[in-house]
Design a protein around this motif. Sequence first.
Motif, PDB file in Angstrom:
ATOM      1  N   ARG A  43       0.782  -1.232   0.000  1.00  0.00           N
ATOM      2  CA  ARG A  43       0.000   0.000   0.000  1.00  0.00           C
ATOM      3  C   ARG A  43       0.816   1.286   0.000  1.00  0.00           C
ATOM      4  N   LEU A  44       2.018   1.238   0.547  1.00  0.00           N
ATOM      5  CA  LEU A  44       2.856   2.442   0.631  1.00  0.00           C
ATOM      6  C   LEU A  44       4.290   2.113   0.199  1.00  0.00           C
ATOM      7  N   PRO A  45       4.446   1.679  -1.053  1.00  0.00           N
ATOM      8  CA  PRO A  45       5.783   1.236  -1.493  1.00  0.00           C
ATOM      9  C   PRO A  45       6.832   2.343  -1.507  1.00  0.00           C
ATOM     10  N   ARG A  46       6.418   3.590  -1.455  1.00  0.00           N
ATOM     11  CA  ARG A  46       7.384   4.693  -1.433  1.00  0.00           C
ATOM     12  C   ARG A  46       7.968   4.923  -0.037  1.00  0.00           C
ATOM     13  N   VAL A  47       7.352   4.343   0.978  1.00  0.00           N
ATOM     14  CA  VAL A  47       7.905   4.439   2.330  1.00  0.00           C
ATOM     15  C   VAL A  47       9.006   3.378   2.438  1.00  0.00           C
ATOM     16  N   ARG A  48      10.219   3.831   2.695  1.00  0.00           N
ATOM     17  CA  ARG A  48      11.327   2.887   2.829  1.00  0.00           C
ATOM     18  C   ARG A  48      11.335   2.330   4.253  1.00  0.00           C
ATOM     19  N   LEU A  73       2.854  15.653  10.597  1.00  0.00           N
ATOM     20  CA  LEU A  73       1.747  15.582   9.636  1.00  0.00           C
ATOM     21  C   LEU A  73       0.804  14.428   9.963  1.00  0.00           C
ATOM     22  N   LEU A  74       1.346  13.268  10.307  1.00  0.00           N
ATOM     23  CA  LEU A  74       0.501  12.098  10.581  1.00  0.00           C
ATOM     24  C   LEU A  74      -0.285  12.261  11.872  1.00  0.00           C
ATOM     25  N   LEU A  75       0.276  12.953  12.830  1.00  0.00           N
ATOM     26  CA  LEU A  75      -0.482  13.224  14.045  1.00  0.00           C
ATOM     27  C   LEU A  75      -1.673  14.117  13.717  1.00  0.00           C
ATOM     28  N   GLU A  76      -1.431  15.095  12.885  1.00  0.00           N
ATOM     29  CA  GLU A  76      -2.483  16.048  12.512  1.00  0.00           C
ATOM     30  C   GLU A  76      -3.535  15.426  11.605  1.00  0.00           C
ATOM     31  N   ARG A  77      -3.098  14.764  10.547  1.00  0.00           N
ATOM     32  CA  ARG A  77      -4.024  14.239   9.538  1.00  0.00           C
ATOM     33  C   ARG A  77      -4.609  12.870   9.869  1.00  0.00           C
ATOM     34  N   THR A 106      -3.285  -2.563  12.316  1.00  0.00           N
ATOM     35  CA  THR A 106      -4.016  -2.383  11.054  1.00  0.00           C
ATOM     36  C   THR A 106      -4.639  -0.995  10.985  1.00  0.00           C
ATOM     37  N   THR A 107      -5.240  -0.547  12.065  1.00  0.00           N
ATOM     38  CA  THR A 107      -5.830   0.788  12.105  1.00  0.00           C
ATOM     39  C   THR A 107      -4.770   1.858  11.877  1.00  0.00           C
ATOM     40  N   ILE A 108      -3.641   1.731  12.531  1.00  0.00           N
ATOM     41  CA  ILE A 108      -2.544   2.685  12.367  1.00  0.00           C
ATOM     42  C   ILE A 108      -2.120   2.732  10.893  1.00  0.00           C
ATOM     43  N   ALA A 114      -4.247   6.519   4.383  1.00  0.00           N
ATOM     44  CA  ALA A 114      -5.274   7.515   4.011  1.00  0.00           C
ATOM     45  C   ALA A 114      -4.724   8.931   4.080  1.00  0.00           C
ATOM     46  N   ALA A 115      -3.850   9.194   5.034  1.00  0.00           N
ATOM     47  CA  ALA A 115      -3.296  10.539   5.188  1.00  0.00           C
ATOM     48  C   ALA A 115      -2.292  10.885   4.091  1.00  0.00           C
TER      49      ALA A 115
END
Length: 117
Positions: A43-48, A73-77, A106-108, A114-115
């Motif tokens: 789902r997030l292949p750009r995250v190393r 950003l993730l805390l905010e969004r 899974t929720t995290i 989504a963010a």
Amino acid sequence: GMPNVLGIRATIAAWTEGGPWFDAVTRQLDANRQALGAFLHERLPRVRYRPPEGTYMAWLDFSAYGLERPAVLLLERARVALSDGADYGDSRCARLNFATTPAILTTICERIAAALV
């Protein structure tokens, strides 16, 4: 300091009877590590991400997203609190503690995905 009697008994119990608990926790942490890796790959292949070998802290590199402080950003969004990579020397990264239940992990992951869309 001096340990109290409860601390001594708890330590003895952990060392003599804690094996099955420790084995179960270790298996769950490994399953969570693998699930996180699979989610990021799919789902997030750009995250190393390089799976940690001896901890339950995942170092996530968001630099491909051009984010300077992804934890902020993730805390905010996403309402997900990760450790800010700036505290560890790289503001483009964040640390995720995956020592939780599979449902919470899974929720995290879903909230992070989504963010970043």
